[in-house]
Write an enzyme that holds these catalytic residues in place. Structure first.
Site, short mmCIF file in Angstrom:
data_model
loop_
_atom_site.label_atom_id
_atom_site.label_comp_id
_atom_site.label_asym_id
_atom_site.label_seq_id
_atom_site.Cartn_x
_atom_site.Cartn_y
_atom_site.Cartn_z
N CYS A 1 59.72 -17.85 30.35
CA CYS A 1 60.80 -17.28 29.56
C CYS A 1 60.25 -16.80 28.22
CB CYS A 1 61.89 -18.31 29.34
SG CYS A 1 62.54 -19.03 30.87
N ARG B 1 59.22 -11.04 30.06
CA ARG B 1 58.96 -12.42 30.44
C ARG B 1 60.12 -13.04 31.20
NH1 ARG B 1 54.75 -14.82 27.59
NH2 ARG B 1 55.66 -16.86 28.01
N TRP C 1 63.86 -16.56 32.52
CA TRP C 1 63.38 -16.41 33.89
C TRP C 1 63.73 -17.73 34.57
CZ3 TRP C 1 61.66 -12.64 36.96
CH2 TRP C 1 60.97 -12.96 38.12
N ASN D 1 60.83 -22.71 26.78
CA ASN D 1 60.03 -22.03 27.79
C ASN D 1 59.17 -23.09 28.45
OD1 ASN D 1 58.43 -20.31 29.35
ND2 ASN D 1 57.01 -19.93 27.68
N GLY D 2 59.31 -23.26 29.76
CA GLY D 2 58.52 -24.26 30.46
C GLY D 2 59.35 -25.03 31.47
N GLU E 1 44.38 -8.51 52.48
CA GLU E 1 44.99 -8.34 51.16
C GLU E 1 44.09 -7.50 50.26
OE1 GLU E 1 47.27 -8.59 47.65
OE2 GLU E 1 47.69 -8.54 49.80
N LYS F 1 45.19 -3.93 48.52
CA LYS F 1 45.18 -3.75 47.06
C LYS F 1 44.38 -2.50 46.69
CE LYS F 1 47.02 -6.56 45.85
NZ LYS F 1 48.48 -6.51 46.05
N GLU G 1 46.46 0.67 47.65
CA GLU G 1 47.70 0.98 46.94
C GLU G 1 47.49 1.45 45.51
OE1 GLU G 1 50.47 -2.29 46.74
OE2 GLU G 1 48.89 -3.75 46.43
N HIS H 1 33.98 -4.15 69.45
CA HIS H 1 35.01 -3.71 70.38
C HIS H 1 35.64 -2.38 69.94
CE1 HIS H 1 34.79 -7.43 72.63
NE2 HIS H 1 34.76 -8.07 71.46
N LYS I 1 58.25 -1.77 43.01
CA LYS I 1 57.96 -3.20 42.92
C LYS I 1 58.73 -3.99 43.96
CE LYS I 1 55.99 -6.78 41.15
NZ LYS I 1 54.56 -6.99 41.41
#
Length: 610
Positions: A2, A27, A74, A100-101, A482, A486, A489, A505, A605
């Site tokens: 946050c 945040r 958040w 925050n936490g 992955e 990355k 994209e 193969h 996103k």
């Protein structure tokens, strides 16, 4: 993750707090609120949703006063709502806190406070702090905060006000960032430098276990125990845009560097004090139900799907339950076989991915218990799932996912260990060994990040190519997929990932002189086989880079052109380290090609349509 702000001075605090929150909305944006000392005492205004909702409310009923605190949220504990928004107060409304936490032991503290007669108005962990401070207050807010902290376990950056001492603003840091801004006749607090830059460039950065007492004309720094600290002031020379990115050129690079914190935060509160047991209170399954699970289906899209591939290896390896992976957009169209003994795991960073939400509903239709792994409390997927395992990556701004992916991998590791505990497939000693290795990952990521310059040089060389291949076996193949995504994209270089054993193969026909091949070689059980596959592409002219670990680098170097080395960890945990190399490769290749790293073409996103 946050954002908090605070002001004490002679100017109108409402405008300063709101402007500071605007700089911190990246945040968190589930809700926002402020508390201000007014002529009528300590007053609070807060609203669910974007900061604009709070601004609209304040436009109708402004809070006039020259000291206050603010928060943009958040959500971690409690869904996004007005009641769960910060600031939080005690019952008397004389004490107000922004936080925050995560307070790990908030439930036991809440039960204790309720037994003492306290009444709670929210679902959050933060509200216990305001009640604790009120309970401990005996005429000195600094001492009350210090005493309250002794009861708290977890991560917290705090801003605290009390109506009894309106000339003071107390700030505390323990494992969550906090900055003190120094002005003339006014002082500030903020979670990050961007919140303060409009008003001052002179700051103190608090360290863990430190606090500050702010008045209009002075700032006192001290330890949580009350020992005073002398510290040199820092002058910030960043511009506002750079500051928002933490000094990095792009959000993606900032988020790559935030992965050590994301690892710690996702584990925080989910491991017992002895470090030998995982605690997943959010998993709404009885031990009997867990023991009756016959199969698991992991369903996701894109990067989250790749995290699920790693998750499958972890669950099958540690729990010995058969696991299937499905791409969410295909899942419901293949008429999956789902029963009440099936556990369906849906994975989505945003919690709003349309295909994954449809898969969740398909799992429910078959009678399965659906567990969501997501980064967003209160999202559609979080609301509809039977259980929710929330990752603690914090908001991710760059379109290309980095810390959200690795937080999902950590969440899968915790889930696999928990299932193994319940089903008795791993001993207490084995669980502890894995948790010990997981606790080492944040520092090991820092070791990988220290190789940035060498990775950049290699990335600049592959940026000259139109095609590239990734190879790997087992969990390395999951990371290869992955890494390939990355690169595609954000650099737009055509890239494919193959299971190394599949080369002969058909894929080998694509290997030609000088083509780059990135081979992941971290798994000792198949290392000889992987080296054999590397030799096959080398024999046909490929330029091979290996990503391997310290224990095997000497063997691998005999067969490749170059290698990047990750620290030694347990085989199942290597994705948390090796993927960081592939993230940096993609970032620097995109940079070399002068693309928009944070906003690649044609991509969004959160994919909220099928």
């Amino acid at each position: 993750m946050c954002g908090i702000v605070g002001y004490i001075g002679s100017r109108d605090s409402q405008g300063i707090l709101v402007e500071g929150l605007k700089k911190l909305e990246y945040r968190g944006y589930d809700s926002a609120g402020i508390a201000v000392f007014t002529k009528d005492g300590l007053q609070v205004a807060k609203a669910q949703g974007r900061l604009a909702n709070l601004e609209e409310k304040l436009g109708h009923a402004p809070l006039a006063g020259s000291a206050g605190i603010g928060h943009t949220r958040w959500a971690t504990h409690g869904k996004p709502s007005d009641a769960n928004s910060h600031p939080h107060t005690d019952e008397s409304h004389k004490f107000s806190v922004v936080h925050n936490g995560i307070i790990e032991n908030y439930l036991e503290l809440k039960e204790e406070l309720m037994e003492q007669g306290c009444h709670f108005s929210s679902e959050t962990d933060t509200e216990v702090i305001s009640h604790l401070i009120a309970r401990e207050y005996e005429g000195d807010i600094v001492k009350a905060v210090q005493k309250a902290i002794t009861f708290m376990r977890g991560a917290f950056a705090l801003g605290v006000l009390t109506e009894y001492e309106p000339d003071k603003l107390v700030a505390v840091r323990q494992a969550s960032p906090l900055i003190i801004g120094i002005g003339e006749g006014e002082n500030f607090i903020g979670s990050d430098i961007p919140a303060l830059l409009e008003y001052t460039r002179n700051v103190y950065i608090l360290n863990d276990g430190e606090m500050a007492v702010l008045t209009r004309d002075a700032v006192e720094l001290m330890t949580i125990e009350g020992n005073f600290i002398a510290r040199e002031m820092m002058t910030v020379d960043w511009d506002a845009v750079t500051a928002e990115k933490g000094g990095f050129e792009h959000f993606m690079m900032k988020e790559i560097h935030e992965q050590p914190k994301a690892y710690r935060d996702t584990m925080r509160g989910r491991v017992n004090a002895e470090g030998n047991r995982v605690i997943l209170s959010e998993l709404n399954l009885t031990e009997e139900q867990i023991k009756n699970i016959t199969n698991i289906q992991i369903v996701a899209c894109g990067t989250a799907y790749h995290a699920g591939l790693v998750g499958r290896n972890m669950i099958e390896g540690l729990v010995r339950i058969p696991v299937e992976n499905d791409i969410a957009s295909e899942y419901r169209y293949r008429s999956p076989i789902v029963s009440p003994s099936t556990l369906v795991i849906v994975v989505s960073q945003s919690g709003e991915t349309a295909d994954t939400l449809a898969a969740l509903r398909e799992g429910h239709a078959g009678g399965a218990h659906v567990l969501a792994i997501t980064n967003v409390v209160g999202s559609s997927i979080a609301r509809e799932a039977d259980s929710v395992l929330v990752t603690q990556a914090g908001p991710e701004i760059a379109v290309a996912s980095t810390k959200a992916y690795t937080s999902q991998v950590i969440a899968f590791a915790l889930l696999a260990l928990y299932l193994a505990e319940v089903r008795g497939t791993q001993s207490e000693e084995q669980v502890k060994a894995i948790l010990d290795a997981m606790n080492e990952l944040p520092e090991q990521v820092e070791e990988v990040l220290a190789q940035k310059e060498a990775i950049k040089l290699y990335a600049e060389s592959i940026a000259e190519h139109d095609h590239l291949f990734f190879l790997g076996r087992g969990v390395d193949w999951a990371v290869a997929q992955e890494g390939s995504l990355k690169l595609k994209e954000i650099s737009y270089i055509h890239s494919e990932a193959y299971a190394a054993g599949e080369l002969k193969h058909g894929t080998l026909a694509l290997i030609e002189e000088g083509i780059p091949v990135i081979a992941l070689a971290t798994q000792e059980s198949v290392l000889e086989k992987t080296i054999s596959n590397i030799k096959e592409v080398k024999a046909r002219g490929a330029d091979v880079l290996a990503i391997t670990d310290e224990a095997h680098v000497n063997d691998v170097l005999k067969s490749v052109d170059q290698a990047f080395v990750i620290p030694k960890t347990l085989p199942l945990l290597t994705p948390a380290l090796s993927v960081v190399v592939t993230q940096l490769l993609a970032y620097y290749a995109s940079l070399a090609l002068q693309h928009d790293v944070d906003k690649p073409r044609n991509l969004a996103k959160s994919v909220t349509v099928e």
